[in-house]
Write an enzyme that holds these catalytic residues in place. Sequence first.
Site: not given
Length: 278
Positions: A18-19, A38, A69, A165, A169, A200-201
């Site tokens: 992704g990004i 990651d 992590d 979420y 954010k 994105t996935p």
Amino acid sequence: MVGRLAGKNAIITGAAGGIGLETAILFLREGASVLLTDISEAGLQKALEKAIELGQKASNSRLETKVVDVSKESDVEGAVSHLDSWGGVDIMFNNAGIMHPNDGTELETSEKIWDLTMNINVKGVWYGSKHAVNSLRKHGKRSGSIINTASMVSLVGAATPQVAYTASKGAVLALTRELAILHAREGYRFNSLCPGPLNTPLLQDWLGDDKEKRFRREVHFPMGRFGESIEQAHAVVFLASDESSFVNATDFVVDGGMTKAYVTPLGPATDSPRNLAS
């Protein structure tokens, strides 16, 4: 030509796709040394192969990976310390995040999902920002750029809720603004990237084949389409570079105009740019 990020050392979290991956490729093309991090070791290996293939790494820059992590401070601290031998961090892109499928309304979302989301999306940004500042100071840097991935959902309300979420954010925006002002006289800039819905996935897997779920979102797109990761990555390059030296404490919105729209246009969607890694 000298790249826009030549001589700079960067860490990208959530870099397996992704990004994060698109940004890594552009960073390399602009002359930066990059540590891809990651939680997925297998994902990192695939990302590394793509970055080597497409990144056009400069002869004097580095490209390495590290499993991290971001909800664990020791992992984040270890990633930042890894760059001591490179000369310390110049750019920290706190991009790793989670959008859990069981995140819904305040009545539907469990405490477990809430805590998991906050630990990754908020604590991860806090840890990354904290240790980036420590590194910048340790190495006597007079400038640095920390970019934190937020979301346009932190700026507008939605009747398609993901309360954990969205709250996480919103916390990223507030934290980023606070740190930006706190460290402004040191030359350490903090900005939030606020993407609109992306192809994105992470999002597309969540939407799946639910046509109604998709339409509820797509009808609000002024440009008639999802954004692409490469469009966010170009914005990150700008925020990471010295070109944005007077850009600080911003909610840098890259959403195709979605947060400014009342009634969206009719007609076919605009063309999407191609991502580099897909």
